[in-house]
Design an enzyme around this catalytic site. Structure first.
Site, mmCIF file in Angstrom:
data_model
loop_
_atom_site.group_PDB
_atom_site.id
_atom_site.type_symbol
_atom_site.label_atom_id
_atom_site.label_comp_id
_atom_site.label_asym_id
_atom_site.label_seq_id
_atom_site.Cartn_x
_atom_site.Cartn_y
_atom_site.Cartn_z
ATOM 1 C CB THR A 198 -4.966 -11.667 34.656
ATOM 2 O OG1 THR A 198 -5.583 -12.162 33.457
ATOM 3 C CG2 THR A 198 -4.819 -10.158 34.512
ATOM 4 C CD GLU A 219 -7.668 -11.285 28.959
ATOM 5 O OE1 GLU A 219 -7.577 -10.278 28.244
ATOM 6 O OE2 GLU A 219 -8.102 -12.374 28.544
ATOM 7 C CE1 TYR A 243 -9.906 -9.076 35.816
ATOM 8 C CE2 TYR A 243 -8.722 -9.698 33.818
ATOM 9 C CZ TYR A 243 -9.051 -9.932 35.142
ATOM 10 O OH TYR A 243 -8.520 -11.017 35.790
ATOM 11 C CE LYS A 297 -7.147 -9.147 38.347
ATOM 12 N NZ LYS A 297 -6.941 -9.711 39.712
#
Length: 348
Positions: A125, A127, A149, A153
């Site tokens: 991701t 992010e 999160y 990841k």
């Protein structure tokens, strides 16, 4: 005929990827979590539900994962399942770490022990890049995760590389920037906007409540992005790739485009609430997909404006059908309102 195992098959990407692989004559197995009310609406909406071989799974249970791999005997595994909503990861950080991070190791161990020839795609991701960015982000840019999160990841990203280098497994990270569609979940801001605009235009709702309107994101079209997942697993050597559009737009711009479609002034219908702000805001994300373009021959096909038109138009059409009494696989009528939901941000 190739066989693929897709985790998180009931989500946006899982549904579109299933359709894509079925059209390439794959046998598709999909994992899902047993819950009291099954959520298969996306597969039904794409008319592929009956074509998927479903396998119940728990990402926290290694034996469950091993069983799924043994049952499906896949050539390729696309690991898309996770606790994928960034805001919710602040509410359940430990569970997010387990489901989004450690589950990747459980899959890699299953592959290593059962069949090391299985190719593995990890849904990474944008992010990962976190806060403080101002330019284009590529495969060599620094990661600064700003949520539980993203931290989970990041663990998944590195464990994929460790198993690739240490055990010579074919494992790849797809560092996908935001990708949207009419199948996006209603908890995500783009679909929250498109659904809200549709309801306002049809007199079913009076306003939309959002958080930070100035966040900038690189938004693409989900069906484009699932193609890149497949392309990564067709290469001679495994590697990691950024998948993006190279453009950034604010949530405010998304609102402007969405309300323009229904000829309304967005400023009359939008409220902001601190409940929808994250404890740490990521203000800017924009990806450089030049490596994917060069090595995968991949590039985005849908513009930002077209994406917004597509999402708003689809939600308007669905609500119109609903008003006429038609019933079909769809999430919006059963989605609870958010006014009574308390989060950690509510206490800030």
């Amino acid at each position: 005929m190739k066989k693929a195992l897709i985790t998180g098959v009931t989500g946006q990407d899982g549904a579109y990827l299933s359709k894509f692989l079925l059209e390439k004559d794959y046998t598709v197995y999909g994992t899902y979590r047993r819950i009291s009310t099954p959520n298969f609406w996306r597969l039904q909406y794409l008319n592929i539900y009956e074509k998927i071989k479903l396998i119940p799974i728990e990402l926290g249970d290694a034996n469950s994962i091993i069983e799924a791999v043994k049952v499906s005997e896949p050539d390729e595994i696309y690991h898309l399942a996770a606790q994928s909503f960034v805001g919710a990861s602040f509410e359940a950080p430990s569970a997010s770490g387990d489901m989004t991070g450690l589950a990747v190791t459980r899959f890699l161990e299953a592959i290593r022990q059962i069949n090391p020839k299985i190719k593995f795609y990890q849904a990474s991701t944008s992010e990962l890049y976190g806060k403080g960015n101002t330019g284009l982000l590529n495969e060599n840019s620094i990661f600064k995760p700003a949520s539980p999160y993203a931290a989970a990841k990041l663990y998944g990203y590195w464990i994929v590389r460790i198993y690739r280098d240490g055990y010579k497994l074919f494992t790849v990270n797809g560092i996908l920037f935001n990708h949207e569609s009419p199948l996006r979940g209603l908890e995500f801001v783009t679909r929250k906007i498109s659904n809200g605009v549709a309801k306002i235009a049809l007199g079913l709702e009076k306003e939309i409540t959002l958080g930070n309107l100035d966040s900038k994101r690189d938004w693409g079209y989900a069906p484009d992005y699932v193609q890149s997942m497949w392309l990564m697993l067709q290469q001679q050597k495994p590697d990691d790739y950024v998948v993006a559009t190279g453009e950034t737009h604010t949530i405010r711009e998304f609102l402007e485009e969405a309300f323009k479609i229904v000829n309304l002034d967005w400023q009359k219908y939008i409220k902001t609430d601190k409940r929808f702000y994250r404890p740490l805001e990521v203000d800017y994300l924009c990806g450089d997909y030049s490596k994917a373009k060069k090595e995968l021959n991949w590039q985005p096909t849908v513009t930002f404006k077209k994406l917004v038109e597509m999402m708003v138009g689809e939600d308007i059409e669905r609500w119109q059908r609903w008003q006429k009494g038609e019933r079909f696989p769809w999430d919006a009528p059963n989605y609870p309102g958010e006014n009574n939901i308390l989060t950690r941000a509510s206490r800030l």
